[in-house]
Design an enzyme around this catalytic site. Structure first.
Site, mmCIF file in Angstrom:
data_model
loop_
_atom_site.group_PDB
_atom_site.id
_atom_site.type_symbol
_atom_site.label_atom_id
_atom_site.label_comp_id
_atom_site.label_asym_id
_atom_site.label_seq_id
_atom_site.Cartn_x
_atom_site.Cartn_y
_atom_site.Cartn_z
ATOM 1 N N GLU A 68 40.463 -68.084 -73.782
ATOM 2 C CA GLU A 68 39.446 -67.241 -73.145
ATOM 3 C C GLU A 68 39.826 -66.719 -71.771
ATOM 4 O OE1 GLU A 68 35.586 -69.077 -72.652
ATOM 5 O OE2 GLU A 68 34.697 -67.171 -72.001
ATOM 6 N N ASP A 84 38.756 -72.115 -76.463
ATOM 7 C CA ASP A 84 37.724 -71.907 -75.451
ATOM 8 C C ASP A 84 37.702 -73.165 -74.605
ATOM 9 O OD1 ASP A 84 34.342 -70.517 -75.453
ATOM 10 O OD2 ASP A 84 35.523 -71.463 -73.857
ATOM 11 N N ILE A 86 35.943 -74.202 -71.969
ATOM 12 C CA ILE A 86 34.577 -74.725 -71.841
ATOM 13 C C ILE A 86 33.655 -73.723 -72.527
ATOM 14 C CG2 ILE A 86 32.694 -75.457 -70.339
ATOM 15 C CD1 ILE A 86 34.681 -76.166 -68.179
ATOM 16 N N ASP A 87 33.245 -74.060 -73.732
ATOM 17 C CA ASP A 87 32.259 -73.209 -74.425
ATOM 18 C C ASP A 87 30.879 -73.712 -74.010
ATOM 19 O OD1 ASP A 87 31.417 -71.208 -76.229
ATOM 20 O OD2 ASP A 87 30.916 -72.762 -77.669
ATOM 21 N N THR A 89 29.782 -72.382 -70.638
ATOM 22 C CA THR A 89 30.072 -72.472 -69.201
ATOM 23 C C THR A 89 28.793 -72.445 -68.362
ATOM 24 O OG1 THR A 89 32.279 -71.478 -69.431
ATOM 25 C CG2 THR A 89 31.250 -71.347 -67.268
ATOM 26 N N ASP A 215 35.055 -68.552 -79.181
ATOM 27 C CA ASP A 215 33.735 -69.176 -79.329
ATOM 28 C C ASP A 215 33.555 -69.785 -80.712
ATOM 29 O OD1 ASP A 215 32.293 -66.358 -77.610
ATOM 30 O OD2 ASP A 215 32.680 -68.342 -76.767
HETATM 31 C C1 LIP Z 1 29.032 -68.645 -74.747
HETATM 32 C C2 LIP Z 1 28.688 -68.884 -76.192
HETATM 33 C C3 LIP Z 1 27.179 -68.766 -76.410
HETATM 34 C C4 LIP Z 1 26.731 -67.378 -76.026
HETATM 35 C C5 LIP Z 1 27.080 -67.100 -74.589
HETATM 36 C C6 LIP Z 1 28.577 -67.285 -74.327
HETATM 37 P P1 LIP Z 1 31.101 -69.192 -73.149
HETATM 38 O O1 LIP Z 1 30.426 -68.787 -74.581
HETATM 39 O O2 LIP Z 1 29.123 -70.163 -76.578
HETATM 40 O O3 LIP Z 1 26.839 -69.004 -77.755
HETATM 41 O O4 LIP Z 1 25.352 -67.253 -76.230
HETATM 42 O O5 LIP Z 1 26.690 -65.776 -74.293
HETATM 43 O O6 LIP Z 1 29.288 -66.315 -75.065
HETATM 44 O O7 LIP Z 1 31.137 -67.911 -72.362
HETATM 45 O O8 LIP Z 1 30.259 -70.228 -72.500
HETATM 46 O O9 LIP Z 1 32.484 -69.658 -73.504
#
Ligand code: LIP
Length: 262
Positions: A68, A84, A86-87, A89, A215
């Site tokens: 990412e 990713d 930290i999914d 964040t 993601d």
């Molecule tokens: C997030 C996703 C989440 C989405 C957020 C964002 P990140 O990824 O996991 O489902 O709703 O808009 O895309 O940016 O925390 O890696």
């Protein structure tokens, strides 16, 4: 040794090591920068990604990284490691526990391994193609709920919701259409964990727009190996590198979810 072979075990080891960085940063002040008004990144996202790339480049030098915080463009290598760091964040910044490292291995362009690790809750989901899906070593499976009215559905909101009126309109109109037709809706803020919770049978379905390959790459394989179904909003193949709307489910209620999203 977990099922899935040596590569899975070495990947899990490295992901767990990287998880320590998230645990260290979870409850302390962070340096936050904005990739966009709603798209945050912290020094911990960068540290986790750098750690994973450093370790995995040594172990798997022939793979291309799709990560990412450093992705520029597809280099055309069919062998990829998709990360990713930290999914979730925004959750991480605010101290909400739904955060995960998401890592997928694609070999010859096909999903082979998916790992989603929440170091805050110590939940490790993994799957290897054809070998089932697991949470902390225990096999998991999707729910059997076929009735949309009894289904707990997860979703998310795109970062574009404050900039692209068509995206905002789609999200709000589908939420308004879905809410009276389902048991309830949840928005936890991590797509990889939403997919894994669907694989685990906690959620009965999930949909979202504008997600990135990192993601969803790992969570999709984990859900499919748990007996679930993933498609686009037409019920066709969802391309992680270009899909706009993902629909994920236990399979039994998939068409009912799609019908509400039309
Ligand atoms: C997030 C996703 C989440 C989405 C957020 C964002 P990140 O990824 O996991 O489902 O709703 O808009 O895309 O940016 O925390 O890696």
């Amino acid at each position: 040794m977990v099922k899935g072979g040596l590569m899975l075990n070495s990947l899990i080891q490295v992901v767990k090591e990287a998880g320590e960085i998230i645990k260290e940063g979870f409850a302390v002040p962070k340096q936050i920068t904005h990739k966009a008004s709603k798209d945050l990144v912290t020094e911990y996202d960068l540290k986790v990604e750098a750690y994973l790339k450093e370790k995995l480049t040594l172990l798997y030098p022939a793979y291309e990284f799709v990560a990412e915080e450093s992705y520029v463009k597809d280099e055309g290598n069919p062998d990829k490691i998709i990360i990713d760091p930290i999914d979730g964040t925004t959750n991480f910044v605010n101290g909400v526990v739904h955060v995960a490292i998401s890592l997928a291995v694609y070999r010859q362009g096909q999903p082979l391994i998916g790992i989603v690790y929440n170091p805050v809750l110590n939940d490790l989901y993994h799957a290897t193609k054809g070998e089932g899906a697991f949470l902390n070593g225990q096999k998991i499976a999707v729910s059997k709920e076929a009735d949309l009215k009894r289904s707990l559905i997860a979703t998310g909101f795109p970062y574009s919701s404050d900039k692209v009126p068509e995206d905002f309109e789609w999200v709000v109109s589908r939420f308004a259409r879905m809410l009276p037709k389902v048991q309830d809706i949840r928005r936890l803020g991590s797509a990889s964990l939403d997919l894994c919770l669907t694989a685990q049978g906690v959620f009965d379905g999930y949909y979202e727009m504008n997600l990135k390959p990192w993601d969803v790459a790992a969570g999709i394989l984990i859900l499919q190996e748990a007996g679930g179904r993933v498609s686009d909003e037409q019920g066709e193949f969802y391309d992680i590198f270009g899909g706009k709307i993902i629909v994920a489910s236990n399979g039994a209620n998939h068409q009912a979810i799609i019908d509400q999203l039309r």
